[in-house]
Design a protein around this motif. Structure first.
Motif, PDB file in Angstrom:
ATOM      1  N   ASN A 100      38.123  32.411  44.572  1.00 47.92           N
ATOM      2  CA  ASN A 100      37.435  33.395  43.744  1.00 47.92           C
ATOM      3  C   ASN A 100      38.024  33.334  42.337  1.00 47.92           C
ATOM      4  O   ASN A 100      39.009  32.618  42.096  1.00 47.92           O
TER       5      ASN A 100
ATOM      6  N   TYR B 120      56.406  41.734  46.021  1.00 46.28           N
ATOM      7  CA  TYR B 120      55.419  42.105  47.028  1.00 46.28           C
ATOM      8  C   TYR B 120      55.684  43.481  47.620  1.00 46.28           C
ATOM      9  O   TYR B 120      54.885  43.983  48.398  1.00 46.28           O
TER      10      TYR B 120
ATOM     11  N   PRO C 252      43.434  32.241  41.861  1.00 48.46           N
ATOM     12  CA  PRO C 252      44.618  32.242  42.733  1.00 48.46           C
ATOM     13  C   PRO C 252      45.298  30.886  42.714  1.00 48.46           C
ATOM     14  O   PRO C 252      44.642  29.847  42.622  1.00 48.46           O
TER      15      PRO C 252
ATOM     16  N   GLN D 180      44.301  43.050  38.873  1.00 48.04           N
ATOM     17  CA  GLN D 180      45.590  43.528  38.390  1.00 48.04           C
ATOM     18  C   GLN D 180      45.361  44.599  37.325  1.00 48.04           C
ATOM     19  O   GLN D 180      44.495  44.453  36.457  1.00 48.04           O
TER      20      GLN D 180
ATOM     21  N   TYR E 146      39.230  38.850  32.606  1.00 48.79           N
ATOM     22  CA  TYR E 146      39.884  39.960  31.933  1.00 48.79           C
ATOM     23  C   TYR E 146      39.570  39.898  30.447  1.00 48.79           C
ATOM     24  O   TYR E 146      39.347  38.815  29.888  1.00 48.79           O
TER      25      TYR E 146
ATOM     26  N   LYS F 233      52.189  45.249  45.146  1.00 47.23           N
ATOM     27  CA  LYS F 233      52.472  44.101  44.291  1.00 47.23           C
ATOM     28  C   LYS F 233      52.672  44.535  42.844  1.00 47.23           C
ATOM     29  O   LYS F 233      51.893  45.313  42.309  1.00 47.23           O
TER      30      LYS F 233
ATOM     31  N   GLN G 229      35.199  40.217  39.319  1.00 46.82           N
ATOM     32  CA  GLN G 229      35.652  39.178  40.225  1.00 46.82           C
ATOM     33  C   GLN G 229      34.428  38.524  40.861  1.00 46.82           C
ATOM     34  O   GLN G 229      33.505  39.219  41.281  1.00 46.82           O
TER      35      GLN G 229
ATOM     36  N   TYR H 145      50.200  31.618  47.134  1.00 46.22           N
ATOM     37  CA  TYR H 145      48.788  31.992  47.104  1.00 46.22           C
ATOM     38  C   TYR H 145      48.534  33.318  46.424  1.00 46.22           C
ATOM     39  O   TYR H 145      47.498  33.532  45.826  1.00 46.22           O
ATOM     40  N   ASP H 146      49.473  34.210  46.525  1.00 45.21           N
ATOM     41  CA  ASP H 146      49.241  35.515  45.938  1.00 45.21           C
ATOM     42  C   ASP H 146      49.517  35.551  44.448  1.00 45.21           C
ATOM     43  O   ASP H 146      49.332  36.588  43.823  1.00 45.21           O
ATOM     44  N   LYS H 147      50.006  34.465  43.900  1.00 47.36           N
ATOM     45  CA  LYS H 147      50.221  34.427  42.464  1.00 47.36           C
ATOM     46  C   LYS H 147      48.930  34.020  41.778  1.00 47.36           C
ATOM     47  O   LYS H 147      48.134  33.267  42.297  1.00 47.36           O
ATOM     48  N   VAL H 148      48.753  34.546  40.606  1.00 42.57           N
ATOM     49  CA  VAL H 148      47.534  34.310  39.840  1.00 42.57           C
ATOM     50  C   VAL H 148      47.845  33.382  38.686  1.00 42.57           C
ATOM     51  O   VAL H 148      48.880  33.501  38.048  1.00 42.57           O
TER      52      VAL H 148
ATOM     53  N   GLN I 189      38.625  35.716  38.554  1.00 38.09           N
ATOM     54  CA  GLN I 189      38.568  36.995  37.856  1.00 38.09           C
ATOM     55  C   GLN I 189      38.440  36.748  36.360  1.00 38.09           C
ATOM     56  O   GLN I 189      38.858  35.712  35.844  1.00 38.09           O
TER      57      GLN I 189
ATOM     58  N   LYS J 146      60.832  34.794  41.348  1.00 39.22           N
ATOM     59  CA  LYS J 146      60.674  34.298  39.990  1.00 39.22           C
ATOM     60  C   LYS J 146      59.283  33.705  39.825  1.00 39.22           C
ATOM     61  O   LYS J 146      58.704  33.142  40.757  1.00 39.22           O
ATOM     62  N   GLY J 147      58.751  33.842  38.627  1.00 38.32           N
ATOM     63  CA  GLY J 147      57.427  33.332  38.333  1.00 38.32           C
ATOM     64  C   GLY J 147      57.454  31.895  37.860  1.00 38.32           C
ATOM     65  O   GLY J 147      58.419  31.174  38.068  1.00 38.32           O
TER      66      GLY J 147
ATOM     67  N   TYR K  61      57.645  38.544  40.001  1.00 31.95           N
ATOM     68  CA  TYR K  61      56.706  39.327  40.771  1.00 31.95           C
ATOM     69  C   TYR K  61      57.380  39.871  42.019  1.00 31.95           C
ATOM     70  O   TYR K  61      58.450  39.405  42.419  1.00 31.95           O
TER      71      TYR K  61
ATOM     72  N   SER L 263      45.241  40.010  49.185  1.00 28.31           N
ATOM     73  CA  SER L 263      45.307  38.833  48.317  1.00 28.31           C
ATOM     74  C   SER L 263      44.288  38.875  47.191  1.00 28.31           C
ATOM     75  O   SER L 263      43.127  39.200  47.400  1.00 28.31           O
ATOM     76  N   PHE L 264      44.788  38.539  46.011  1.00 28.70           N
ATOM     77  CA  PHE L 264      43.960  38.339  44.835  1.00 28.70           C
ATOM     78  C   PHE L 264      43.063  39.535  44.524  1.00 28.70           C
ATOM     79  O   PHE L 264      41.848  39.416  44.374  1.00 28.70           O
ATOM     80  N   ARG L 265      43.661  40.704  44.448  1.00 26.81           N
ATOM     81  CA  ARG L 265      42.942  41.858  43.954  1.00 26.81           C
ATOM     82  C   ARG L 265      43.165  42.001  42.455  1.00 26.81           C
ATOM     83  O   ARG L 265      44.091  41.437  41.895  1.00 26.81           O
TER      84      ARG L 265
ATOM     85  N   PHE M 131      40.776  44.307  33.501  1.00 31.35           N
ATOM     86  CA  PHE M 131      39.929  43.599  34.464  1.00 31.35           C
ATOM     87  C   PHE M 131      38.457  43.866  34.177  1.00 31.35           C
ATOM     88  O   PHE M 131      38.051  44.997  33.923  1.00 31.35           O
TER      89      PHE M 131
END
Lengths: 114, 113
Positions: A31, B50, A92, B102, A35, B31, A48, A99-102, A33, B57-58, B48, B98-100, A45
């Protein structure tokens, strides 16, 4: 590694003209997004997109997700000075462990000349 | 409107000082994120989390550290500020799914002299 690119980097338009920014990913996205960040502000935002070929509209803004889910576009009809800002796409991270990092694209900065 | 707050909004500080940038959210989001952004440039993820006691670390290497002792609070600390740390720091939060989307705070503009 995975890359998310946007073109153009900058766009100057006369008020009333249309504007389009394109987002391209090196990998397939589940998916995407979008902004908007006003000058001096923080990202907000917009929308999406999830489905292949999906098109969504918000007033004068039209968002599209490509059939292959590797690209997306944002089109603004009849720009207004309130549209000024930087538009970022975000996807993503394709790495399973992240995976949860954008990943944000570099953004397209829009200037509107009154 | 998102309920995520950052303090201070602006900070000018001398080299070598220790600073802590505060970020709090009242949405109960698990998150939380810290981004570094130079004016007009792209967003770089530096930390980041959870949830409580979770920090990672990013993508952009940063000399800063973070902690997550409470769900609503995600402070960022620089032990010894340097001019290269001059930038805008944006805090964000999202739901655990996941992937909501921000939600971003207003940011802290840091200048190190």
């Amino acid at each position: 590694g995975q890359q998310v690119m946007q073109i153009p980097q900058y766009q100057h338009v006369q008020e009333g003209e249309d504007f389009t920014t394109y987002c391209n990913s090196s990998t397939t996205l589940s998916n995407i997004q979008w902004y908007k960040q006003r000058p001096g502000g923080h990202p907000v935002f917009l929308i999406q997109l999830v489905k292949s070929g999906e098109v969504k509209k918000q007033k004068r803004l039209t968002f599209q997700f490509g059939e292959a889910k590797k690209n997306s576009s944002l089109h603004i009809t009849a720009t207004q000075t309130t549209d000024v800002g930087t538009y970022f796409c975000a996807g993503p991270n394709a790495m399973k462990t992240s995976y949860d990092k954008v990943i944000f694209g570099p953004g397209t900065s829009l200037s509107v000349i009154p | 409107e998102a309920d995520i707050y950052q303090t201070p909004r602006y900070l000018v500080i001398g080299t070598g000082k220790k600073i802590t940038l505060e970020c709090s959210q009242t949405m109960g989001h698990d998150k939380m994120y810290w981004y570094q952004q130079d004016p007009g440039m792209e967003l770089h993820l530096i930390h980041y989390s959870y949830g409580v006691n979770s920090t990672e670390k990013g993508d952009l290497s940063s000399e800063s550290t973070v902690s997550r002792i409470r769900t609503e609070h995600f402070p960022l600390t620089l032990e010894s500020a340097r001019p290269s740390h001059t930038s805008q720091y944006l805090c964000a939060s999202s739901e655990i799914t996941s992937f909501r989307e921000q939600y971003f705070g207003p940011g802290t503009r840091l200048t190190v002299t």
